[in-house]
Enzyme design. Structure first.
Site, short mmCIF file in Angstrom:
data_model
loop_
_atom_site.label_atom_id
_atom_site.label_comp_id
_atom_site.label_asym_id
_atom_site.label_seq_id
_atom_site.Cartn_x
_atom_site.Cartn_y
_atom_site.Cartn_z
N ARG A 1 -8.59 -13.00 -1.00
CA ARG A 1 -7.86 -14.23 -1.34
C ARG A 1 -8.51 -14.90 -2.55
NH1 ARG A 1 -4.53 -18.35 0.80
NH2 ARG A 1 -5.41 -20.44 0.84
N HIS B 1 -11.17 -12.55 3.34
CA HIS B 1 -10.99 -13.80 2.61
C HIS B 1 -11.44 -13.67 1.15
CE1 HIS B 1 -9.66 -17.91 3.22
NE2 HIS B 1 -10.61 -18.33 2.41
N ARG C 1 -4.15 -15.76 3.72
CA ARG C 1 -5.22 -15.75 4.71
C ARG C 1 -4.94 -14.59 5.67
NH1 ARG C 1 -3.47 -21.14 4.25
NH2 ARG C 1 -5.05 -22.54 3.33
#
Length: 313
Positions: free
Chosen positions: A261, A258, A156
């Site tokens: 990710r 994000h 994160r």
């Protein structure tokens, strides 16, 4: 006219401090929990003509409150989670005689299953190339290294920006793993992929030469008035969009840190890694959170379909 002050304002202030200081929740998450709790308190006063006595609140009140919101499943789920946390706090921390959690038995609304938006490895490569080709070599190295590190670890953004020198473990002089403090202040160790190793190694060479000598933060400014301070999340988010636009990526406005990710997790699953392995690397507390990445690509579906033996000659 000014709205009537909430008689539970002091209680809610303590609740917020508990969330931030003892549970390690972010200020944003704590604000959302507090907003939902205050909303329920105000609804109860308007409906019953008095503030709620928490030990008398039942599941029928919770259900009626949720129905009054007329909100979507995601919002309803968050409100229910906030109330669940509130009543647990009231019983366990404030010591109120709450015999039964009124949210118990109230089912969480089912969310529509949506696949996370992610970049394919070729798209990530385009993003990194666009970042590196900046007119300022210093900025190019910074942006390239941070983007490659985010993709190469699946961290994160807050986890990456919070890293300090003491969090890095080395093997033969090369960064090997990082100790990460995730949600709820839980720690985990993330082994670095080759992409993350190269990115962090190159950045640390620059950071050690030009960065502030006493600043512990890895991802920090190496020049200017903010030298030594960690990068801000807002600045990194703006950088990602700028680079994504420069790379000519589709829907660049929707690309965020994000998404890298998501891209990390999707690439690992596509490469055949087990869902439990991916869960631990991402720091998910529940396997169901990671399960969303178990999607199959159109390419793999086409390969599977073509594998059927042809019986028509």
């Amino acid at each position: 006219m000014n709205p009537t002050p909430d008689p539970h304002a002091e209680l809610f202030a303590r609740f917020r401090r508990y969330l931030e200081m003892e549970e390690g929740r972010s200020p944003r998450t704590a604000r959302e929990y507090l907003m939902d709790a205050s909303l329920f308190s105000r609804w109860f006063r308007e409906r019953h003509g008095r503030p709620p006595r928490w030990e008398e609140v039942g599941s029928q009140h919770v259900r009626a409150f949720l129905a009054s919101l007329q909100a979507g499943p995601a919002r309803m789920g968050r409100v229910l989670a906030s109330l669940r946390k509130l009543f647990r706090y009231l019983a366990e921390v404030e010591g109120l005689p709450i015999l039964k959690d009124p949210t118990e038995g109230v089912k969480r609304p089912k969310l529509p299953r949506r696949l996370p938006v992610y970049l394919t490895p070729p798209e990530v490569a385009r993003l990194l190339e666009a970042a590196y080709k900046h007119r300022s070599p210093r900025v190019g190295l910074r942006d390239w290294a941070l983007l490659a590190f985010l993709y190469g670890t699946g961290l994160r953004l807050s986890e990456a920006l919070g890293l300090v020198y003491g969090d890095v473990a080395y093997q033969d002089g090369i960064p090997h793993a990082v100790r990460v403090r995730g949600k709820g202040d839980k720690e985990r160790v993330v082994v670095l992929s080759p992409t993350a190793q190269r990115a962090l190694y190159q950045w640390l060479k620059h950071r050690n030469l030009e960065g502030h000598p006493t600043s512990p933060y890895i991802w920090s400014h190496t020049s200017g008035p903010r030298r030594g301070e960690p990068f801000s999340a807002r600045a990194v988010e703006a950088m990602v969009k700028r680079v994504a636009r420069k790379a000519g990526l589709k829907d660049w406005q929707r690309i965020t840190p994000h998404k890298l990710r998501h891209s990390y997790a999707s690439a690992l699953v596509e490469a055949g890694r087990g869902i439990e392995e991916v869960r631990e690397l991402l720091g998910h507390s529940s396997i169901s959170t990671t399960q969303v990445y178990v999607h199959v690509s159109r390419r793999r579906l086409e390969e599977a379909a073509r594998a059927l033996p042809d019986v028509l000659g």
